[in-house]
Design a protein around this motif. Sequence first.
Motif, PDB file in Angstrom:
ATOM      1  N   VAL A   5      41.224  40.718 -31.284  1.00  0.00           N
ATOM      2  CA  VAL A   5      40.883  40.445 -29.887  1.00  0.00           C
ATOM      3  C   VAL A   5      40.458  41.782 -29.276  1.00  0.00           C
ATOM      4  O   VAL A   5      41.239  42.735 -29.237  1.00  0.00           O
ATOM      5  N   GLU A   6      39.216  41.848 -28.839  1.00  0.00           N
ATOM      6  CA  GLU A   6      38.645  43.095 -28.321  1.00  0.00           C
ATOM      7  C   GLU A   6      39.301  43.515 -27.002  1.00  0.00           C
ATOM      8  O   GLU A   6      39.848  42.692 -26.270  1.00  0.00           O
ATOM      9  N   ALA A   7      39.219  44.790 -26.703  1.00  0.00           N
ATOM     10  CA  ALA A   7      39.840  45.367 -25.513  1.00  0.00           C
ATOM     11  C   ALA A   7      39.391  44.651 -24.239  1.00  0.00           C
ATOM     12  O   ALA A   7      38.222  44.318 -24.076  1.00  0.00           O
ATOM     13  N   GLY A   8      40.353  44.405 -23.343  1.00  0.00           N
ATOM     14  CA  GLY A   8      40.076  43.830 -22.039  1.00  0.00           C
ATOM     15  C   GLY A   8      39.904  42.327 -22.013  1.00  0.00           C
ATOM     16  O   GLY A   8      39.708  41.750 -20.948  1.00  0.00           O
ATOM     17  N   ALA A   9      39.982  41.669 -23.158  1.00  0.00           N
ATOM     18  CA  ALA A   9      39.795  40.213 -23.205  1.00  0.00           C
ATOM     19  C   ALA A   9      40.966  39.491 -22.539  1.00  0.00           C
ATOM     20  O   ALA A   9      42.076  40.022 -22.468  1.00  0.00           O
ATOM     21  N   VAL A  10      40.708  38.284 -22.060  1.00  0.00           N
ATOM     22  CA  VAL A  10      41.742  37.427 -21.505  1.00  0.00           C
ATOM     23  C   VAL A  10      41.809  36.174 -22.377  1.00  0.00           C
ATOM     24  O   VAL A  10      40.858  35.397 -22.439  1.00  0.00           O
ATOM     25  N   VAL A  11      42.936  36.012 -23.069  1.00  0.00           N
ATOM     26  CA  VAL A  11      43.125  34.881 -23.974  1.00  0.00           C
ATOM     27  C   VAL A  11      43.793  33.762 -23.172  1.00  0.00           C
ATOM     28  O   VAL A  11      44.974  33.829 -22.874  1.00  0.00           O
ATOM     29  N   ALA A  12      42.997  32.735 -22.834  1.00  0.00           N
ATOM     30  CA  ALA A  12      43.480  31.647 -21.993  1.00  0.00           C
ATOM     31  C   ALA A  12      43.716  30.358 -22.775  1.00  0.00           C
ATOM     32  O   ALA A  12      44.286  29.415 -22.253  1.00  0.00           O
ATOM     33  N   GLN A  13      43.252  30.328 -24.032  1.00  0.00           N
ATOM     34  CA  GLN A  13      43.453  29.145 -24.868  1.00  0.00           C
ATOM     35  C   GLN A  13      43.673  29.584 -26.308  1.00  0.00           C
ATOM     36  O   GLN A  13      43.439  30.741 -26.649  1.00  0.00           O
ATOM     37  N   ASP A  14      44.120  28.657 -27.142  1.00  0.00           N
ATOM     38  CA  ASP A  14      44.428  28.977 -28.534  1.00  0.00           C
ATOM     39  C   ASP A  14      43.205  29.555 -29.244  1.00  0.00           C
ATOM     40  O   ASP A  14      42.072  29.121 -29.014  1.00  0.00           O
ATOM     41  N   LEU A  15      43.465  30.546 -30.118  1.00  0.00           N
ATOM     42  CA  LEU A  15      42.407  31.150 -30.921  1.00  0.00           C
ATOM     43  C   LEU A  15      42.630  30.779 -32.386  1.00  0.00           C
ATOM     44  O   LEU A  15      43.709  31.021 -32.921  1.00  0.00           O
ATOM     45  N   PRO A  16      41.613  30.221 -33.050  1.00  0.00           N
ATOM     46  CA  PRO A  16      41.765  29.863 -34.456  1.00  0.00           C
ATOM     47  C   PRO A  16      41.783  31.106 -35.338  1.00  0.00           C
ATOM     48  O   PRO A  16      41.389  32.201 -34.918  1.00  0.00           O
ATOM     49  N   ALA A  17      42.193  30.920 -36.574  1.00  0.00           N
ATOM     50  CA  ALA A  17      42.292  32.025 -37.540  1.00  0.00           C
ATOM     51  C   ALA A  17      40.910  32.556 -37.925  1.00  0.00           C
ATOM     52  O   ALA A  17      39.894  31.876 -37.782  1.00  0.00           O
ATOM     53  N   ASN A  18      40.922  33.807 -38.415  1.00  0.00           N
ATOM     54  CA  ASN A  18      39.750  34.437 -39.043  1.00  0.00           C
ATOM     55  C   ASN A  18      38.569  34.632 -38.095  1.00  0.00           C
ATOM     56  O   ASN A  18      37.445  34.225 -38.392  1.00  0.00           O
ATOM     57  N   GLY A  19      38.814  35.278 -36.958  1.00  0.00           N
ATOM     58  CA  GLY A  19      37.720  35.521 -36.038  1.00  0.00           C
ATOM     59  C   GLY A  19      37.913  36.764 -35.192  1.00  0.00           C
ATOM     60  O   GLY A  19      39.004  37.317 -35.098  1.00  0.00           O
ATOM     61  N   VAL A  20      36.810  37.204 -34.581  1.00  0.00           N
ATOM     62  CA  VAL A  20      36.816  38.301 -33.610  1.00  0.00           C
ATOM     63  C   VAL A  20      36.498  37.669 -32.264  1.00  0.00           C
ATOM     64  O   VAL A  20      35.525  36.916 -32.134  1.00  0.00           O
ATOM     65  N   PHE A  21      37.314  37.979 -31.253  1.00  0.00           N
ATOM     66  CA  PHE A  21      37.185  37.360 -29.936  1.00  0.00           C
ATOM     67  C   PHE A  21      37.058  38.433 -28.864  1.00  0.00           C
ATOM     68  O   PHE A  21      37.684  39.491 -28.964  1.00  0.00           O
ATOM     69  N   ALA A  22      36.249  38.158 -27.844  1.00  0.00           N
ATOM     70  CA  ALA A  22      36.061  39.108 -26.743  1.00  0.00           C
ATOM     71  C   ALA A  22      35.684  38.336 -25.491  1.00  0.00           C
ATOM     72  O   ALA A  22      35.239  37.188 -25.563  1.00  0.00           O
ATOM     73  N   GLY A  23      35.865  38.979 -24.342  1.00  0.00           N
ATOM     74  CA  GLY A  23      35.390  38.418 -23.086  1.00  0.00           C
ATOM     75  C   GLY A  23      36.474  37.816 -22.218  1.00  0.00           C
ATOM     76  O   GLY A  23      37.646  37.821 -22.549  1.00  0.00           O
ATOM     77  N   ILE A  24      36.009  37.317 -21.058  1.00  0.00           N
ATOM     78  CA  ILE A  24      36.894  36.685 -20.079  1.00  0.00           C
ATOM     79  C   ILE A  24      36.272  35.334 -19.728  1.00  0.00           C
ATOM     80  O   ILE A  24      35.272  35.311 -19.012  1.00  0.00           O
ATOM     81  N   PRO A  25      36.780  34.250 -20.224  1.00  0.00           N
ATOM     82  CA  PRO A  25      37.870  34.129 -21.199  1.00  0.00           C
ATOM     83  C   PRO A  25      37.397  34.518 -22.598  1.00  0.00           C
ATOM     84  O   PRO A  25      36.187  34.553 -22.869  1.00  0.00           O
ATOM     85  N   ALA A  26      38.342  34.788 -23.477  1.00  0.00           N
ATOM     86  CA  ALA A  26      38.008  35.216 -24.838  1.00  0.00           C
ATOM     87  C   ALA A  26      37.255  34.111 -25.570  1.00  0.00           C
ATOM     88  O   ALA A  26      37.652  32.954 -25.553  1.00  0.00           O
ATOM     89  N   ARG A  27      36.143  34.518 -26.195  1.00  0.00           N
ATOM     90  CA  ARG A  27      35.325  33.608 -27.010  1.00  0.00           C
ATOM     91  C   ARG A  27      35.057  34.274 -28.347  1.00  0.00           C
ATOM     92  O   ARG A  27      34.996  35.500 -28.445  1.00  0.00           O
ATOM     93  N   GLU A  28      34.838  33.454 -29.367  1.00  0.00           N
ATOM     94  CA  GLU A  28      34.583  34.002 -30.698  1.00  0.00           C
ATOM     95  C   GLU A  28      33.197  34.636 -30.732  1.00  0.00           C
ATOM     96  O   GLU A  28      32.206  34.022 -30.339  1.00  0.00           O
ATOM     97  N   ILE A  29      33.147  35.895 -31.208  1.00  0.00           N
ATOM     98  CA  ILE A  29      31.872  36.596 -31.314  1.00  0.00           C
ATOM     99  C   ILE A  29      31.495  36.866 -32.763  1.00  0.00           C
ATOM    100  O   ILE A  29      30.359  37.223 -33.039  1.00  0.00           O
ATOM    101  N   ALA A  30      32.451  36.707 -33.688  1.00  0.00           N
ATOM    102  CA  ALA A  30      32.162  36.919 -35.113  1.00  0.00           C
ATOM    103  C   ALA A  30      33.253  36.273 -35.954  1.00  0.00           C
ATOM    104  O   ALA A  30      34.379  36.069 -35.490  1.00  0.00           O
ATOM    105  N   ASP A  31      32.892  35.957 -37.194  1.00  0.00           N
ATOM    106  CA  ASP A  31      33.865  35.464 -38.167  1.00  0.00           C
ATOM    107  C   ASP A  31      34.421  36.650 -38.934  1.00  0.00           C
ATOM    108  O   ASP A  31      33.749  37.662 -39.108  1.00  0.00           O
ATOM    109  N   LEU A  32      35.664  36.517 -39.403  1.00  0.00           N
ATOM    110  CA  LEU A  32      36.286  37.535 -40.257  1.00  0.00           C
ATOM    111  C   LEU A  32      36.603  36.897 -41.602  1.00  0.00           C
ATOM    112  O   LEU A  32      37.143  35.796 -41.655  1.00  0.00           O
ATOM    113  N   ALA A  33      36.291  37.623 -42.655  1.00  0.00           N
ATOM    114  CA  ALA A  33      36.665  37.158 -43.993  1.00  0.00           C
ATOM    115  C   ALA A  33      38.147  37.468 -44.206  1.00  0.00           C
ATOM    116  O   ALA A  33      38.637  38.516 -43.790  1.00  0.00           O
TER     117      ALA A  33
END
Length: 83
Positions: A51-79
Motif C-alpha cells: 500500500v503506497e504512502a498516503g493511501a486511505v484503505v476504505a475497503q478490503d484489498l485482495p492478495a497480490n497487488g499494489v494499491f495507492a490513492g484515496i480511496p486505495a485502488r489497485e495500480i499493479a499486480d504482484l507476483a
Amino acid sequence: MPADDNRPPRSTRQRRQHLAQAKGVEIGNDVCLGAGVTVLAGVKIGDNVVVEAGAVVAQDLPANGVFAGIPAREIADLANDCG
C-alpha cells in the motif's frame, strides 16, 4: 439511531451507552504499508500487498497487488514469488 460504521456516535447519550464498537483490522502476511497510510475499521488486507504512502484503505484489498490513492485502488499486480 446507531452510528455509521466508521464514525463515533454524535449523541452524548449514545456514547454514554457504549453503543459504538470498535472493529478490528486484519492484515495478511508480507504486507508493506507506506508512510501515512490510513486503514479504516473493519478492513481486511490480503497477503503479499503493498500500500503506497498516503493511501486511505476504505475497503478490503485482495492478495497480490499494489494499491495507492484515496480511496486505495489497485495500480499493479504482484507476483507471489515465495511459494
